[in-house]
Scaffold this motif. Structure first.
Motif, PDB file in Angstrom:
ATOM      1  N   GLY A  25       0.827  -1.200   0.000  1.00  0.00           N
ATOM      2  CA  GLY A  25       0.000   0.000   0.000  1.00  0.00           C
ATOM      3  C   GLY A  25       0.859   1.246   0.000  1.00  0.00           C
ATOM      4  O   GLY A  25       1.979   1.232   0.517  1.00  0.00           O
ATOM      5  N   ARG A  26       0.317   2.308  -0.587  1.00  0.00           N
ATOM      6  CA  ARG A  26       1.056   3.566  -0.652  1.00  0.00           C
ATOM      7  C   ARG A  26       0.150   4.725  -0.266  1.00  0.00           C
ATOM      8  O   ARG A  26      -1.079   4.641  -0.372  1.00  0.00           O
ATOM      9  CB  ARG A  26       1.624   3.780  -2.059  1.00  0.00           C
ATOM     10  CG  ARG A  26       2.625   2.706  -2.469  1.00  0.00           C
ATOM     11  CD  ARG A  26       3.458   3.129  -3.660  1.00  0.00           C
ATOM     12  NE  ARG A  26       2.640   3.422  -4.835  1.00  0.00           N
ATOM     13  CZ  ARG A  26       3.159   3.847  -5.992  1.00  0.00           C
ATOM     14  NH1 ARG A  26       4.461   4.024  -6.099  1.00  0.00           N
ATOM     15  NH2 ARG A  26       2.368   4.079  -7.030  1.00  0.00           N
ATOM     16  N   ILE A  27       0.766   5.800   0.165  1.00  0.00           N
ATOM     17  CA  ILE A  27       0.027   6.953   0.656  1.00  0.00           C
ATOM     18  C   ILE A  27      -0.856   7.552  -0.435  1.00  0.00           C
ATOM     19  O   ILE A  27      -1.991   7.979  -0.167  1.00  0.00           O
ATOM     20  CB  ILE A  27       0.990   8.011   1.215  1.00  0.00           C
ATOM     21  CG1 ILE A  27       1.613   7.515   2.523  1.00  0.00           C
ATOM     22  CG2 ILE A  27       0.268   9.325   1.467  1.00  0.00           C
ATOM     23  CD1 ILE A  27       0.614   7.275   3.635  1.00  0.00           C
ATOM     24  N   MET A  28      -0.373   7.590  -1.666  1.00  0.00           N
ATOM     25  CA  MET A  28      -1.165   8.165  -2.740  1.00  0.00           C
ATOM     26  C   MET A  28      -2.507   7.457  -2.878  1.00  0.00           C
ATOM     27  O   MET A  28      -3.559   8.086  -3.058  1.00  0.00           O
ATOM     28  CB  MET A  28      -0.404   8.102  -4.067  1.00  0.00           C
ATOM     29  CG  MET A  28      -1.143   8.771  -5.226  1.00  0.00           C
ATOM     30  SD  MET A  28      -0.217   8.769  -6.768  1.00  0.00           S
ATOM     31  CE  MET A  28      -0.314   7.026  -7.205  1.00  0.00           C
ATOM     32  N   GLY A  29      -2.486   6.141  -2.774  1.00  0.00           N
ATOM     33  CA  GLY A  29      -3.724   5.378  -2.858  1.00  0.00           C
ATOM     34  C   GLY A  29      -4.624   5.621  -1.663  1.00  0.00           C
ATOM     35  O   GLY A  29      -5.857   5.695  -1.800  1.00  0.00           O
ATOM     36  N   ILE A  30      -4.034   5.753  -0.485  1.00  0.00           N
ATOM     37  CA  ILE A  30      -4.818   5.996   0.731  1.00  0.00           C
ATOM     38  C   ILE A  30      -5.543   7.332   0.636  1.00  0.00           C
ATOM     39  O   ILE A  30      -6.727   7.439   0.958  1.00  0.00           O
ATOM     40  CB  ILE A  30      -3.900   5.966   1.963  1.00  0.00           C
ATOM     41  CG1 ILE A  30      -3.262   4.581   2.119  1.00  0.00           C
ATOM     42  CG2 ILE A  30      -4.666   6.342   3.219  1.00  0.00           C
ATOM     43  CD1 ILE A  30      -2.068   4.550   3.033  1.00  0.00           C
ATOM     44  N   VAL A  31      -4.829   8.354   0.195  1.00  0.00           N
ATOM     45  CA  VAL A  31      -5.435   9.675   0.032  1.00  0.00           C
ATOM     46  C   VAL A  31      -6.551   9.609  -1.005  1.00  0.00           C
ATOM     47  O   VAL A  31      -7.647  10.164  -0.802  1.00  0.00           O
ATOM     48  CB  VAL A  31      -4.372  10.712  -0.375  1.00  0.00           C
ATOM     49  CG1 VAL A  31      -5.020  12.038  -0.750  1.00  0.00           C
ATOM     50  CG2 VAL A  31      -3.373  10.917   0.753  1.00  0.00           C
ATOM     51  N   ALA A  32      -6.297   8.929  -2.119  1.00  0.00           N
ATOM     52  CA  ALA A  32      -7.322   8.800  -3.155  1.00  0.00           C
ATOM     53  C   ALA A  32      -8.538   8.044  -2.631  1.00  0.00           C
ATOM     54  O   ALA A  32      -9.686   8.385  -2.957  1.00  0.00           O
ATOM     55  CB  ALA A  32      -6.747   8.094  -4.382  1.00  0.00           C
ATOM     56  N   GLY A  33      -8.314   7.031  -1.804  1.00  0.00           N
ATOM     57  CA  GLY A  33      -9.428   6.292  -1.212  1.00  0.00           C
ATOM     58  C   GLY A  33     -10.268   7.167  -0.304  1.00  0.00           C
ATOM     59  O   GLY A  33     -11.500   7.104  -0.325  1.00  0.00           O
ATOM     60  N   ALA A  34      -9.601   8.007   0.493  1.00  0.00           N
ATOM     61  CA  ALA A  34     -10.322   8.930   1.371  1.00  0.00           C
ATOM     62  C   ALA A  34     -11.110   9.949   0.551  1.00  0.00           C
ATOM     63  O   ALA A  34     -12.249  10.290   0.888  1.00  0.00           O
ATOM     64  CB  ALA A  34      -9.349   9.634   2.306  1.00  0.00           C
ATOM     65  N   VAL A  35     -10.504  10.426  -0.532  1.00  0.00           N
ATOM     66  CA  VAL A  35     -11.188  11.387  -1.406  1.00  0.00           C
ATOM     67  C   VAL A  35     -12.430  10.757  -2.027  1.00  0.00           C
ATOM     68  O   VAL A  35     -13.500  11.376  -2.096  1.00  0.00           O
ATOM     69  CB  VAL A  35     -10.232  11.905  -2.499  1.00  0.00           C
ATOM     70  CG1 VAL A  35     -10.995  12.703  -3.553  1.00  0.00           C
ATOM     71  CG2 VAL A  35      -9.125  12.752  -1.895  1.00  0.00           C
ATOM     72  N   LEU A  36     -12.302   9.509  -2.483  1.00  0.00           N
ATOM     73  CA  LEU A  36     -13.432   8.830  -3.115  1.00  0.00           C
ATOM     74  C   LEU A  36     -14.592   8.673  -2.137  1.00  0.00           C
ATOM     75  O   LEU A  36     -15.760   8.912  -2.497  1.00  0.00           O
ATOM     76  CB  LEU A  36     -13.002   7.463  -3.642  1.00  0.00           C
ATOM     77  CG  LEU A  36     -14.088   6.639  -4.338  1.00  0.00           C
ATOM     78  CD1 LEU A  36     -14.653   7.388  -5.537  1.00  0.00           C
ATOM     79  CD2 LEU A  36     -13.547   5.277  -4.764  1.00  0.00           C
ATOM     80  N   LEU A  37     -14.293   8.293  -0.904  1.00  0.00           N
ATOM     81  CA  LEU A  37     -15.354   8.143   0.093  1.00  0.00           C
ATOM     82  C   LEU A  37     -16.025   9.476   0.389  1.00  0.00           C
ATOM     83  O   LEU A  37     -17.252   9.544   0.554  1.00  0.00           O
ATOM     84  CB  LEU A  37     -14.785   7.543   1.376  1.00  0.00           C
ATOM     85  CG  LEU A  37     -14.406   6.067   1.337  1.00  0.00           C
ATOM     86  CD1 LEU A  37     -13.910   5.617   2.697  1.00  0.00           C
ATOM     87  CD2 LEU A  37     -15.597   5.215   0.908  1.00  0.00           C
ATOM     88  N   GLU A  38     -15.242  10.538   0.464  1.00  0.00           N
ATOM     89  CA  GLU A  38     -15.819  11.864   0.715  1.00  0.00           C
ATOM     90  C   GLU A  38     -16.693  12.294  -0.451  1.00  0.00           C
ATOM     91  O   GLU A  38     -17.758  12.882  -0.253  1.00  0.00           O
ATOM     92  CB  GLU A  38     -14.700  12.882   0.956  1.00  0.00           C
ATOM     93  CG  GLU A  38     -15.183  14.316   1.123  1.00  0.00           C
ATOM     94  CD  GLU A  38     -16.200  14.475   2.232  1.00  0.00           C
ATOM     95  OE1 GLU A  38     -17.049  15.380   2.129  1.00  0.00           O
ATOM     96  OE2 GLU A  38     -16.180  13.685   3.192  1.00  0.00           O
ATOM     97  N   LEU A  39     -16.267  12.006  -1.669  1.00  0.00           N
ATOM     98  CA  LEU A  39     -17.079  12.337  -2.837  1.00  0.00           C
ATOM     99  C   LEU A  39     -18.415  11.590  -2.801  1.00  0.00           C
ATOM    100  O   LEU A  39     -19.469  12.164  -3.113  1.00  0.00           O
ATOM    101  CB  LEU A  39     -16.328  11.986  -4.121  1.00  0.00           C
ATOM    102  CG  LEU A  39     -15.132  12.867  -4.482  1.00  0.00           C
ATOM    103  CD1 LEU A  39     -14.403  12.297  -5.700  1.00  0.00           C
ATOM    104  CD2 LEU A  39     -15.568  14.301  -4.747  1.00  0.00           C
ATOM    105  N   ILE A  40     -18.365  10.324  -2.398  1.00  0.00           N
ATOM    106  CA  ILE A  40     -19.592   9.533  -2.329  1.00  0.00           C
ATOM    107  C   ILE A  40     -20.515  10.072  -1.234  1.00  0.00           C
ATOM    108  O   ILE A  40     -21.720  10.272  -1.451  1.00  0.00           O
ATOM    109  CB  ILE A  40     -19.262   8.054  -2.078  1.00  0.00           C
ATOM    110  CG1 ILE A  40     -18.539   7.454  -3.293  1.00  0.00           C
ATOM    111  CG2 ILE A  40     -20.531   7.258  -1.780  1.00  0.00           C
ATOM    112  CD1 ILE A  40     -18.053   6.047  -3.083  1.00  0.00           C
TER     113      ILE A  40
END
Length: 339
Positions: free
Chosen positions: A284-299
């Protein structure tokens, strides 16, 4: 007349690779590219359907929310990378809101001192988690579940079901201010994300975290002090929960534990897994973690903007988490076959 020793025609030279083909292939094979594309698609679709979704006011509101969820998602991910889990991040965030309020209002301490005391308590909780997992060999699930329960009890015991008003304006300055129209909490989240990226990707200790999570026994034989790395990640996770609590307190303007942090650990785990963090650890990498958090916030924000019943938010979150976990297991099986 042709000779029997005539040589066969030379094979045609291989066509040179097209410019950019290697870069495109590496981009496609990047684990985080899928969630990044999903973020772009979801944002674009919602912006087209609802013009208010892409407004400056709504984007700033999402920035405030993202900072809160994103901080505990990073902390949760650091623990998962070691092969563990932290179920206490949401409850500890809620408790830190009450502790800081109590220190500031009831104990009469300055806001800065109240924050330091609260973060010290959160760090101590993380230290206990780490020592319990490494020294006592307690399962991380059980260890942090105990804290989850105790933290909720402590919160109710301090407040007796009521709120603590009259907190210092410093908290509001921290949780509601802007820097060049960008929410200060979002700036803090970006700073933490960059620091975590640098630690994991550019330091020897960060690479050790991956090694411990990937194969603890091999890491031990290689001379890596895995216990130290595990303990430090649990401490960091708890500290980020406390920091997230300070931002939440600043936004609310009152010390209240009503619904604060409840279920947030699921969002943190979902953001991590969606972002490519393996629940088995070591990937796992930080870029993916941030993108995952962004996706959940968008939803979450998108469902609110579309005026969909909030009860369906949990259903969507659960479905997204289930898909992410399934994808994680399929990815793990594929990697196992390759090896």
């Amino acid at each position: 007349m042709s000779s029997s020793t005539d040589t066969a025609p030379a094979p045609a030279a291989a066509a040179p690779p097209k410019p950019g083909a290697g870069l495109l292939r590496r981009l496609v094979e990047t684990p985080e590219v899928g969630v990044v594309v999903a973020c772009v698609v979801v944002f674009t679709a919602l912006a087209i359907d609802k013009s208010t979704f892409a407004s400056a006011v709504n984007l700033q509101g999402m920035g405030f929310d993202l900072a809160q969820y994103g901080l505990i998602a990073i902390g949760e991910s650091l623990v998962i990378l070691t092969g563990g889990i932290d179920l206490s991040v949401g409850a500890l965030l809620g408790t830190s809101v009450i502790l800081a309020s109590w220190f500031n209002v009831r104990a009469g301490l300055p806001a800065g001192v109240a924050i330091l005391f609260t973060l010290a308590i959160c760090g101590t909780v993380g230290l206990i988690h780490g020592l319990a997992v490494t020294r006592l060999k307690m399962p991380p699930f059980v260890t942090t579940l105990v804290t989850y329960t105790v933290a909720q009890g402590v919160t109710l015991a301090i407040t007796s079901g009521t709120s603590i008003p009259g907190i210092s304006g410093f908290f509001s300055d921290l949780g509601q201010s802007y820097l060049a129209q960008i929410p200060v909490p979002l700036v803090l989240f970006v700073i933490v994300a960059v620091a975590a990226w640098f630690f994991l990707e550019r330091t020897y200790q960060g690479r050790q975290v991956y090694a411990v999570g990937g194969n603890a026994e091999a890491a031990r034989l290689a001379g890596i002090r895995g216990d130290r790395r595990v303990v430090s990640m649990y401490v960091t996770s708890s500290l980020l929960s406390g920091l997230g609590g300070m931002l939440v307190l600043g936004r609310m303007g009152v010390g209240s534990a009503s619904g604060v942090g409840v279920g947030w650990e699921l969002s943190a785990i979902a953001a991590a897994v969606i972002g490519g963090v393996s629940l088995m650890g070591g990937q796992g990498r930080i870029m993916g973690i941030v993108a995952g958090a962004v996706l959940l916030e968008l939803i979450n924000n998108g469902l609110t903007t579309l005026q969909i019943n909030s009860n369906y938010t949990q259903i969507v979150l659960g479905a997204v988490l289930g898909i992410a976990i399934t994808a994680d297991r399929l990815r793990a099986r594929r990697l196992a076959k390759r090896r």
